[in-house]
Motif scaffolding. Structure first.
Motif, PDB file in Angstrom:
ATOM      1  N   MET A   1       0.840  -1.194   0.000  1.00 22.85           N
ATOM      2  CA  MET A   1       0.000   0.000   0.000  1.00 22.85           C
ATOM      3  C   MET A   1       0.877   1.246   0.000  1.00 22.85           C
ATOM      4  N   ASP A   2       0.560   2.210  -0.889  1.00 22.90           N
ATOM      5  CA  ASP A   2       1.346   3.429  -0.895  1.00 22.90           C
ATOM      6  C   ASP A   2       0.748   4.433   0.092  1.00 22.90           C
ATOM      7  N   SER A   3       1.470   5.529   0.296  1.00 26.18           N
ATOM      8  CA  SER A   3       1.075   6.487   1.325  1.00 26.18           C
ATOM      9  C   SER A   3       0.182   7.570   0.723  1.00 26.18           C
ATOM     10  N   THR A   4      -0.980   7.172   0.210  1.00 30.46           N
ATOM     11  CA  THR A   4      -1.889   8.125  -0.416  1.00 30.46           C
ATOM     12  C   THR A   4      -2.869   8.722   0.580  1.00 30.46           C
ATOM     13  N   GLY A   5      -2.623   8.554   1.835  1.00 25.93           N
ATOM     14  CA  GLY A   5      -3.495   9.151   2.839  1.00 25.93           C
ATOM     15  C   GLY A   5      -4.587   8.200   3.285  1.00 25.93           C
ATOM     16  N   PHE A   6      -5.385   8.704   4.180  1.00 24.13           N
ATOM     17  CA  PHE A   6      -6.500   7.930   4.698  1.00 24.13           C
ATOM     18  C   PHE A   6      -7.727   8.185   3.826  1.00 24.13           C
ATOM     19  N   THR A   7      -8.892   7.663   4.227  1.00 20.09           N
ATOM     20  CA  THR A   7     -10.112   7.810   3.439  1.00 20.09           C
ATOM     21  C   THR A   7     -11.256   8.227   4.346  1.00 20.09           C
ATOM     22  N   GLU A   8     -12.389   8.526   3.737  1.00 18.76           N
ATOM     23  CA  GLU A   8     -13.568   8.863   4.536  1.00 18.76           C
ATOM     24  C   GLU A   8     -13.973   7.704   5.434  1.00 18.76           C
ATOM     25  N   GLU A   9     -13.649   6.485   5.010  1.00 18.75           N
ATOM     26  CA  GLU A   9     -13.953   5.321   5.838  1.00 18.75           C
ATOM     27  C   GLU A   9     -13.203   5.393   7.162  1.00 18.75           C
ATOM     28  N   THR A  10     -12.019   5.993   7.166  1.00 18.21           N
ATOM     29  CA  THR A  10     -11.252   6.179   8.398  1.00 18.21           C
ATOM     30  C   THR A  10     -12.068   6.981   9.406  1.00 18.21           C
ATOM     31  N   PHE A  11     -12.606   8.094   8.949  1.00 16.26           N
ATOM     32  CA  PHE A  11     -13.355   8.970   9.853  1.00 16.26           C
ATOM     33  C   PHE A  11     -14.715   8.381  10.204  1.00 16.26           C
ATOM     34  N   THR A  12     -15.306   7.627   9.272  1.00 16.88           N
ATOM     35  CA  THR A  12     -16.559   6.935   9.589  1.00 16.88           C
ATOM     36  C   THR A  12     -16.334   5.945  10.723  1.00 16.88           C
ATOM     37  N   PHE A  13     -15.195   5.239  10.677  1.00 18.94           N
ATOM     38  CA  PHE A  13     -14.869   4.301  11.750  1.00 18.94           C
ATOM     39  C   PHE A  13     -14.717   5.038  13.077  1.00 18.94           C
ATOM     40  N   PHE A  14     -13.969   6.145  13.090  1.00 16.30           N
ATOM     41  CA  PHE A  14     -13.778   6.889  14.329  1.00 16.30           C
ATOM     42  C   PHE A  14     -15.085   7.510  14.826  1.00 16.30           C
ATOM     43  N   ASP A  15     -15.936   7.969  13.903  1.00 18.23           N
ATOM     44  CA  ASP A  15     -17.245   8.506  14.298  1.00 18.23           C
ATOM     45  C   ASP A  15     -18.051   7.443  15.035  1.00 18.23           C
ATOM     46  N   GLY A  16     -18.066   6.243  14.480  1.00 17.04           N
ATOM     47  CA  GLY A  16     -18.803   5.167  15.122  1.00 17.04           C
ATOM     48  C   GLY A  16     -18.209   4.775  16.458  1.00 17.04           C
ATOM     49  N   LEU A  17     -16.871   4.766  16.541  1.00 16.13           N
ATOM     50  CA  LEU A  17     -16.204   4.408  17.793  1.00 16.13           C
ATOM     51  C   LEU A  17     -16.443   5.465  18.866  1.00 16.13           C
ATOM     52  N   ALA A  18     -16.567   6.730  18.462  1.00 15.26           N
ATOM     53  CA  ALA A  18     -16.863   7.789  19.430  1.00 15.26           C
ATOM     54  C   ALA A  18     -18.264   7.611  20.016  1.00 15.26           C
ATOM     55  N   ARG A  19     -19.193   7.108  19.211  1.00 12.37           N
ATOM     56  CA  ARG A  19     -20.560   6.886  19.705  1.00 12.37           C
ATOM     57  C   ARG A  19     -20.672   5.608  20.532  1.00 12.37           C
ATOM     58  N   ASP A  20     -19.892   4.604  20.172  1.00 11.76           N
ATOM     59  CA  ASP A  20     -19.963   3.310  20.865  1.00 11.76           C
ATOM     60  C   ASP A  20     -18.546   2.806  21.089  1.00 11.76           C
ATOM     61  N   ASN A  21     -17.909   3.323  22.136  1.00 17.80           N
ATOM     62  CA  ASN A  21     -16.521   2.957  22.417  1.00 17.80           C
ATOM     63  C   ASN A  21     -16.519   1.698  23.272  1.00 17.80           C
ATOM     64  N   SER A  22     -16.728   0.591  22.597  1.00 20.06           N
ATOM     65  CA  SER A  22     -16.833  -0.687  23.302  1.00 20.06           C
ATOM     66  C   SER A  22     -16.044  -1.750  22.556  1.00 20.06           C
ATOM     67  N   LYS A  23     -15.706  -2.806  23.276  1.00 20.29           N
ATOM     68  CA  LYS A  23     -15.010  -3.923  22.654  1.00 20.29           C
ATOM     69  C   LYS A  23     -15.888  -4.573  21.596  1.00 20.29           C
ATOM     70  N   GLU A  24     -17.200  -4.560  21.827  1.00 12.48           N
ATOM     71  CA  GLU A  24     -18.115  -5.169  20.873  1.00 12.48           C
ATOM     72  C   GLU A  24     -18.075  -4.431  19.535  1.00 12.48           C
ATOM     73  N   TYR A  25     -18.105  -3.098  19.600  1.00 11.88           N
ATOM     74  CA  TYR A  25     -18.060  -2.313  18.367  1.00 11.88           C
ATOM     75  C   TYR A  25     -16.715  -2.518  17.661  1.00 11.88           C
ATOM     76  N   PHE A  26     -15.635  -2.429  18.424  1.00  9.41           N
ATOM     77  CA  PHE A  26     -14.311  -2.524  17.809  1.00  9.41           C
ATOM     78  C   PHE A  26     -14.126  -3.871  17.124  1.00  9.41           C
ATOM     79  N   HIS A  27     -14.481  -4.933  17.791  1.00  8.61           N
ATOM     80  CA  HIS A  27     -14.273  -6.254  17.207  1.00  8.61           C
ATOM     81  C   HIS A  27     -15.202  -6.493  16.019  1.00  8.61           C
ATOM     82  N   ALA A  28     -16.415  -5.933  16.061  1.00 11.55           N
ATOM     83  CA  ALA A  28     -17.336  -6.067  14.938  1.00 11.55           C
ATOM     84  C   ALA A  28     -16.843  -5.318  13.701  1.00 11.55           C
TER      85      ALA A  28
END
Length: 210
Positions: A1-28
């Motif tokens: 993988m080249d270093s072309t930066g992150f994607t909107e999926e990166t922030f979507t993941f963090f948005d979801g983790l901010a709402r549900d910061n649990s082991k269940e969310y992370f592992h899912a």
């Protein structure tokens, strides 16, 4: 993988983790974490290592031992590059954008003394002042632990009393969350910021590191 930066999926993941910061969310969503956070971070680290030396990608788990916040996961990803001792570069990418910085953290009493001797020096003190002025002029903010008043043994009208108050010193640049962080421009932004911080790190390594 080249270093072309992150994607909107990166922030979507963090948005979801901010709402549900649990082991269940992370592992899912672990596959998303690997694809959109961990692997782009590792690619960025590899690209930066060519110029700045070894870079470590931080773990997603928070250290909650001494924190009232027991949320198990970070809502950002961090990279750290060490110089001599605690002098080093870092970046953090998360919901509030990008922070790229460098400095000397957690100085011992002896290191604080050496730092102040350097600030007080008639040649090296003004040099640090110019470095700091250039950084703040480029949009960096100074960070570090400071005294509320002047340190003992120095006059209140010392020309660099604003620097003498620091017990640790660094500078960081903030880039708001934007399309830039999801593009190849991210790598060049971090490179430019870390290069701009090199004079500060050089000064701190010479005057503070034992």
């Amino acid at each position: 993988m080249d270093s072309t930066g992150f994607t909107e999926e990166t922030f979507t993941f963090f948005d979801g983790l901010a709402r549900d910061n649990s082991k269940e969310y992370f592992h899912a969503h672990h596959e998303v974490y690997v694809r959109a956070v961990r692997e782009p971070a590792r690619a960025l680290a590899r690209a930066l290592e060519e110029e700045f030396g070894p870079i470590k990608v931080g773990r997603p788990n928070r250290d909650t031992r001494f924190s009232h916040d027991k949320s198990p996961y970070k809502t950002h990803v961090g990279l750290v590059g060490r110089g001599r001792g605690p002098v080093g570069r870092y970046l953090q990418l998360g919901l509030d954008g990008l922070w790229a910085g460098a400095g000397y953290h957690a100085m011992s009493s002896a290191q604080v003394r050496r730092f102040r001797e350097g600030v007080d020096d008639d040649r090296e003190g003004p040099r640090l002042d110019r470095i700091v002025d250039e950084l703040t002029g480029r949009g960096f903010d100074l960070v570090g632990d400071t005294l509320r008043t002047r340190p003992r043994g120095y006059a209140g009208d010392h020309p660099r009393v604003h620097l003498l108050r620091y017990r640790s010193l660094g500078a960081e640049h903030h880039v708001e969350r934007s399309d830039e962080l999801c593009s190849p421009a991210l790598l060049e932004t971090v490179r430019a910021d870390w290069r701009a911080l090199r004079p500060l790190l050089d000064w701190l390594e010479r005057h503070v590191t034992s």
